[in-house]
Design an enzyme around this catalytic site. Structure first.
Site, short mmCIF file in Angstrom:
data_model
loop_
_atom_site.label_atom_id
_atom_site.label_comp_id
_atom_site.label_asym_id
_atom_site.label_seq_id
_atom_site.Cartn_x
_atom_site.Cartn_y
_atom_site.Cartn_z
N ALA A 1 -37.22 -14.47 -3.98
CA ALA A 1 -36.41 -13.48 -4.66
C ALA A 1 -35.95 -13.97 -6.03
O ALA A 1 -35.80 -13.19 -6.97
CB ALA A 1 -35.19 -13.12 -3.80
N ASP B 1 -36.22 -34.85 -12.55
CA ASP B 1 -36.90 -34.21 -11.42
C ASP B 1 -38.15 -34.99 -10.99
O ASP B 1 -39.05 -35.20 -11.79
CB ASP B 1 -37.29 -32.80 -11.89
CG ASP B 1 -38.03 -31.97 -10.86
OD1 ASP B 1 -38.14 -32.40 -9.70
OD2 ASP B 1 -38.47 -30.85 -11.23
N ASP C 1 -26.95 -23.96 10.30
CA ASP C 1 -27.38 -22.96 9.33
C ASP C 1 -27.78 -23.62 8.02
O ASP C 1 -28.88 -23.43 7.53
CB ASP C 1 -26.26 -21.95 9.08
CG ASP C 1 -25.86 -21.23 10.35
OD1 ASP C 1 -26.72 -21.07 11.24
OD2 ASP C 1 -24.68 -20.86 10.48
N HIS D 1 -38.73 -23.34 -15.48
CA HIS D 1 -38.75 -23.62 -14.05
C HIS D 1 -39.18 -22.33 -13.35
O HIS D 1 -39.44 -21.33 -14.00
CB HIS D 1 -37.34 -24.08 -13.62
CG HIS D 1 -37.26 -24.57 -12.21
ND1 HIS D 1 -38.24 -25.33 -11.62
CD2 HIS D 1 -36.29 -24.40 -11.25
CE1 HIS D 1 -37.89 -25.61 -10.37
NE2 HIS D 1 -36.71 -25.05 -10.13
N ASP E 1 -34.29 -29.34 -12.55
CA ASP E 1 -35.68 -29.08 -12.18
C ASP E 1 -36.38 -28.51 -13.40
O ASP E 1 -35.85 -27.64 -14.07
CB ASP E 1 -35.74 -28.03 -11.06
CG ASP E 1 -35.22 -28.57 -9.74
OD1 ASP E 1 -34.84 -29.75 -9.70
OD2 ASP E 1 -35.18 -27.81 -8.77
N ASN F 1 -37.57 -15.79 -8.13
CA ASN F 1 -38.62 -16.01 -9.11
C ASN F 1 -38.81 -14.78 -9.99
O ASN F 1 -39.79 -14.03 -9.89
CB ASN F 1 -39.93 -16.42 -8.44
CG ASN F 1 -40.85 -17.13 -9.42
OD1 ASN F 1 -40.79 -16.87 -10.62
ND2 ASN F 1 -41.68 -18.01 -8.92
N HIS G 1 -29.37 -25.94 -5.68
CA HIS G 1 -28.53 -26.35 -6.81
C HIS G 1 -27.21 -25.59 -6.88
O HIS G 1 -26.28 -26.03 -7.55
CB HIS G 1 -29.31 -26.20 -8.13
CG HIS G 1 -30.44 -27.18 -8.23
ND1 HIS G 1 -30.37 -28.29 -9.01
CD2 HIS G 1 -31.63 -27.24 -7.59
CE1 HIS G 1 -31.50 -29.00 -8.86
NE2 HIS G 1 -32.27 -28.36 -8.00
N HIS H 1 -42.34 -27.29 -10.77
CA HIS H 1 -41.97 -28.67 -11.09
C HIS H 1 -43.06 -29.38 -11.90
O HIS H 1 -44.25 -29.14 -11.69
CB HIS H 1 -41.69 -29.45 -9.81
CG HIS H 1 -40.56 -28.88 -9.01
ND1 HIS H 1 -39.25 -29.22 -9.24
CD2 HIS H 1 -40.55 -27.98 -8.00
CE1 HIS H 1 -38.47 -28.56 -8.39
NE2 HIS H 1 -39.24 -27.80 -7.62
N VAL I 1 -47.91 -20.83 -8.62
CA VAL I 1 -47.87 -22.12 -9.30
C VAL I 1 -46.52 -22.76 -9.00
O VAL I 1 -45.55 -22.07 -8.69
CB VAL I 1 -48.03 -22.00 -10.83
CG1 VAL I 1 -49.41 -21.47 -11.20
CG2 VAL I 1 -46.93 -21.12 -11.43
#
Lengths: 555, 555
Positions: free
Chosen positions: B232, B195, B50, B141, B163, B234, B78, B368, B365
C-alpha cells in the site's frame, strides 16, 4: 473397444498440488504398481506434527493386487513413508542399491527391516509381473542411483520420470540414459508423468561438477578449518568435498547422525570413495593443524538440532566454531527455512567464521530439470498424453503449458489431483472417479490420531493460551463448595495481571450465583455461560481470545 | 581533548542485527535526536504476538533531553512503533508530508492524533535544536518522500542514510540529492550509518520505471480484468498501475483497508495523480466490461486476511476471481512469507486466472541499494567512521567489508549491537557502555505483558497441547471426594484415546492414594508427583509431552 478393466489407470495418492509425499499408483488389470512412497514435512500450521504421509486407504482395500513399491530414488519425499505403509501392506520394495541402502537405515530404525522383502534392481532391469513389466532407466538427480520407471502394459507404456535433471558431466560419469528415453519415444509412450519442480526456471540446471570447481577455489585459499554443510543424501556433493580435501591435504571428519549413517552406507556400497587415511573421527580433529581439517556436516537447512546449528550456538560437543574457520553452506533453503538458515549464518559470522553460501558463491546446484531440460525430455519421449507431477498447482499448470507449447494438444494434458482415478484410452485421458486420499499426520508414536480438531486446538492455544476455570459444586443443592479457581497458561504474565484475574473470578462467581438462584443444574449450560461471560470480559480487557476451559466437579 | 559530554554518542535501540524496529539515538551535549521509530513483525517462535517494538527504557530515563523523533520515511519498520512510544514520551515528530500523512492514519487509529505535535519538513530543511541541527536530504526508496538525515554538531556531522536506493529515473522525477551528499562529503562527515539490506547483491537495483514497462506490456495484452497486488505504501508503483490503466482505457478500483487509507492520503496530498473518472468504487466494477477494469489491492505477501487472499479463496465480498483475470503480484515475498504467497498463487491459478509474479516477469524491484549503489554513497560521503545499519549481522559484516575494500581502515568500521553506546572522538569510534535494549511484545492491548514465560508456554501448548487433571480433596482427611477428572486439548483425539485416558486416570488415583496413605498434605508435592507419573506414562505411550496441569481443590 477395450474392456473397462483392460484400461490403464493412474491414481496419484500424493505429490500432486504439493511438494512431497510422492506416491503414484499405476494399475493394469490385476496388477497394481506403486511408484514411490514418500513423506512430507509439516506446514507451519500443522503444529506439533513430525511428518505427514499419504492416506493409503485405497491400497488397503486392494491389498491383494499390489505387486510392489518401485522406488525412483532415496530422498525422504520418495521413501519416507515406507516404514508406516509397509506396516499396513507388506509388499516387495524394488530399488537401486543406494536407494535400498538408505531404505534399510529407515526400516532398521523402525524395527521392521527383517520383515521386508527388498529387491535390488539396476538401471535397464525389467521386472515382470502378472500383466505388466516394470523397467528402470537411469536418470540424474541430487542423489546418486536415481531412475525413471516405465511400466509396460499391453495397452501402452506409462513412463514416470521421477525427480530428474540432465547432467552431461555427473560425478559418477553415469549420464541419464537418454538413448533409452528416445527409444521408448520412438516405439510410443502412452503417457508420461514428469517432475515439475523447476518448471518456472528458464534455461538449464548447472552440472553438479560446477560445485566441485567452487569447492576447489575455496579449499585452495582457505587458511583455517573448512566445514561444509550439505544434504546427507547428496553423495556426489560429498564426494566432491572429499576430492577437494584430498587435493589440498586435508583430513575429512563427519558430524551429524544422518550424515554419518548415509555416508557409512555409501562408502560400504562403493558410492563414495575415500582413502582410509583421509577419513578421521571427529574426536581426532584437534590432532591436526586447522588447515589440515575439513568437516562434512548436516544442518544446511538451519534445523535447530542439527550439527551445524549446534556448532554455531556453541552447543556442539566436539566442534566449536572459531576465528579463521570457513563454513560452506552447500544447499539452498527450502521455502519456509530461510529464517532458520539466516540465523545460523549470522551466528557463524559472529563467531568469526568466513561463511560462504549460495548468495555469495556457486556452492549449490538444484537436482531438478529447468525448462530446457524438460523440453528435452518431452521431445525424446514424445508421449501421447502428459500428466505433470511433483509440484504445487502453479508448477503442474505451467508444466502443462510447456507441453502444449511443444505441440501437444491441450486435451492430452491432464492436471491431476491426489485421489483422481485417471483412465487412459487410446484417444483420451480422463478422470473416471476418485478414491480416498489425503494427509495422515504422524506425531510421536501416533499415526493418524491427530486430526483437524486437535490441530485447531493447538493453533488456538498457541495464539492466546488457555484459561482453566474449576469449581466444585454440591450436586443436589447447586451450592459452590470450592472455587472458582482460575489458572492460565500462555495467556498473560500472571503476576502482573492479578486485577484481571480477580475480575474474571468475580464474574464467574456471579454466573454461578445466578445459576444457583435459578436452579440451573445442567452443567453444559453453566459451562456455556461461564465461557461466554469470560470471553467478552477478556477480549474487552486484553483484545485476546484465550481458550476457556470450564471444569465443574460435583460432589 | 574534548570533554566527555561534548562527544557524539550514537545508540542504536533497534535495527541492528535484525530487520525491523529501526530506532537510532544520536546524542550531543543536552540534545537527544531520535532517528525513526519502527516496529518489527514477530518471528515464527513469537506465538500470538502482533508486533514487536523497541525497548526504550533509556529514552524514558532521559525524557527531558529528547528533542524529537525524526523520520526518514513512512514504512512500518521506521514509523510503526510511534503510537506506543509517543504514549510514553510525547515529543515532536518531524517528517516529510507523505511520511506524516501515513503517521496520521496510525495515530488516529490509536486515538492520539490530537496529542501529537507533527512538524512537517521538506528535503533541504534544517531544524535547529539547542546544540545540534538536523538536516533532511532527499533519497529514493520504495516509498515516496524519503530522506536521509544529517545531524550537524560542533564535533562533526552524523549522517544516517535511512533506507535508500539510487534511482536515476524515479517516477516523481526527484532524484536523490547526490550533490548534497557530495558537498557534505567534501566538508567532512564524521560518521555515516547506512542501509545494509541488499549488501549481498552485486550490481545495481533496477529503476522503478522498469516495472512500469512490464505493466504496460501486461496491460496491452490482457483481455480480462487486471488485479494488481502491491504494498500500500508503494505510491510510485501505484501511480504506474494507474498510468497503465489510463493508457489502455481501464477504470481503477481499490480494495483492502490499508490500500484505501494510504491511497486516500496520497491522492489528497498530491503524491498520486488520478482522474476523477478513472477512479471507481469497487462496487461499480460490474458495470464495466472486464477489459475496462483494473483493481489495485493488498495481499502481495499472501497475508491470510488480506484482500487478495480473500479473492483467491472466494471469500471477498466484491471481487471473485474468474477465468480470464490477470493477477499481478508486484512484490517479492519477505523471508518467511514464501509459502503463504505460493498458496495464493496456486489458488488463483486454480480459479483460472493468469498469475504473473516475480519469477515470471519484471513486476517488482527492490527499494534498497545493491553493492554498486552503496559504493557510490560511500564514495560521495567519504565518512571518517562507518556504522553499517539496518540489517542482520551477516549484512552489517559484509557492509563493513565493502567499506574496507573502498579504502576505509578496518578500525574505523564499527559493527554495532542494539544498546551499544558508541562514542566518537576525533580519532576513534568505540563502545563505552551499554543501555537497556530489546524487544517489547505487543499482543492485543497488552504492551510488554507477554514475556518469555508466556511464549514458552504457548510454544509448549502448540506442540503437544495440554492435559488438565482436577481433583477435589477433603482438607483434613486428605480424602478424594471428587475426581480425578482428566481433560485434554490439542493432545490426542479423545474419542479414539479412551484407553490412554483411563490409564492416566488410574495412575493419578494411585498417586493420590499413596499420598493419602502417607498423609502427604503439601499440594505442591502431590501436584509434582502427578506431573511426574503422567509425563512418563504419556511419553511412553505416545512419544509426546503435553503440558500437564494438575489442579487440586480443597473443601
Amino acid at each position: 473397444m477395450r474392456k473397462e478393466k483392460d484400461k490403464i489407470k493412474i491414481i496419484p495418492l500424493g505429490g500432486f498440488n504439493e511438494i512431497g509425499k510422492n506416491l503414484t499408483v499405476i494399475e493394469y488389470k490385476n496388477d497394481i504398481v506403486i511408484v514411490d512412497c514418500g513423506l512430507k514435512f509439516p506446514d507451519d500450521d500443522m503444529l506439533g506434527i513430525d511428518v505427514v504421509i499419504p492416506d493409503v486407504t485405497y491400497l488397503l482395500k486392494n491389498k491383494d493386487r499390489v505387486k510392489g513399491i518401485f522406488l525412483t530414488h532415496g530422498h525422504e519425499d520418495h521413501i519416507g513413508a515406507l516404514p508406516y505403509i509397509l506396516k499396513q501392506i507388506n509388499v516387495p520394495v524394488y530399488g537401486t542399491k543406494l536407494t535400498l541402502g538408505i531404505v534399510q537405515i529407515k526400516l532398521k530404525e523402525h524395527g521392521i527391516l527383517s520383515t521386508v522383502d527388498l529387491k535390488y534392481i539396476k538401471p535397464k532391469d525389467i521386472v515382470k509381473l502378472d500383466n505388466v513389466s516394470v523397467e528402470f532407466i537411469r536418470t540424474s538427480h541430487s542423489i546418486a542411483d536415481s531412475v525413471a520407471i516405465a511400466v509396460h502394459t499391453p495397452a501402452g507404456v506409462v513412463l514416470h520420470t521421477g525427480d530428474f535433471k540432465i547432467d552431461y558431466t555427473p560425478i559418477d560419469g553415469c549420464v541419464a540414459d537418454l538413448a533409452r528415453f528416445a527409444e521408448l519415444g520412438k516405439k510410443g509412450v502412452a503417457v508420461m508423468l514428469a517432475d515439475s519442480t523447476n518448471v518456472e526456471r528458464p534455461g538449464y540446471t548447472m552440472s553438479e561438477s560446477t560445485v566441485g570447481e567452487s569447492f576447489e577455489n575455496i579449499f585452495f585459499s582457505a587458511k583455517g578449518r573448512i566445514i561444509v554443510a550439505t544434504f546427507a543424501s547428496n553423495i556426489h556433493r560429498i564426494q566432491q568435498i572429499i576430492q577437494a580435501a584430498s587435493k589440498y591435504g586435508r583430513k575429512v571428519a563427519v558430524s551429524g547422525r544422518s550424515m554419518e549413517n548415509i555416508m557409512a552406507v555409501a562408502i560400504e556400497l562403493g558410492y563414495i570413495k575415500i582413502d582410509k587415511e583421509t577419513l578421521i573421527n571427529v574426536d581426532a580433529i584437534s590432532k591436526y593443524n586447522d588447515n589440515q581439517v575439513a568437516i562434512i556436516t548436516t544442518g544446511s537447512q538451519g534445523e535447530p538440532m542439527s550439527a551445524l546449528s549446534r556448532m554455531a550456538a556453541s552447543e556442539h560437543k566436539k566442534v566449536n566454531i572459531q576465528e579463521g574457520d570457513t563454513v560452506i553452506i552447500s544447499a539452498t533453503p527450502i521455502p519456509g527455512n530461510e529464517k532458520l538458515v539466516s540465523k545460523v549464518i549470522n551466528q557463524l559470522f559472529k563467531k568469526g567464521a568466513d561463511v560462504i553460501y549460495e548468495a555469495l558463491a556457486d556452492v549449490h546446484v538444484s537436482g531438478h530439470a529447468c525448462q530446457e531440460e524438460l523440453k528435452l525430455m518431452h521431445t525424446l519421449v514424445k508421449p501421447k498424453f502428459f500428466i505433470p507431477a511433483h509440484g504445487e498447482y502453479r508448477h503442474l499448470k505451467q508444466h502443462g503449458e510447456l507441453a502444449v507449447k511443444l505441440g501437444m494438444p491441450e486435451r492430452n494434458v491432464y492436471l491431476g489431483e491426489n485421489g483422481d482415478v485417471i483412465e487412459l484410452s487410446r484417444d483420451s485421458i480422463r478422470k473416471v472417479s476418485s478414491v480416498t486420499s489425503g494427509q495422515v499426520f504422524v506425531d510421536g508414536l501416533g499415526v493418524g490420531d491427530v486430526g483437524n480438531i486437535v490441530l485447531r486446538d493447538r493453533k488456538h492455544l498457541s495464539q492466546d493460551g488457555i484459561l482453566t476455570v474449576v469449581v466444585t459444586i454440591e450436586k443436589d443443592t447447586c451450592t459452590v463448595i470450592a472455587g472458582p479457581d482460575i489458572i492460565s497458561r500462555g495467556f498473560v504474565y500472571v503476576r502482573e495481571s492479578e486485577d484481571l484475574m480477580d475480575g474474571a473470578r468475580e464474574l464467574v462467581k456471579q454466573v454461578l450465583k445466578e445459576c444457583e438462584e435459578n436452579k440451573i443444574k445442567e452443567w453444559p449450560t453453566i459451562k456455556g455461560n461461564i465461557r461466554e461471560v469470560l470471553r467478552g470480559y477478556l477480549y474487552e480487557k486484553t483484545k485476546r481470545r484465550p481458550m476457556i476451559l470450564p471444569i465443574i466437579m460435583e460432589v
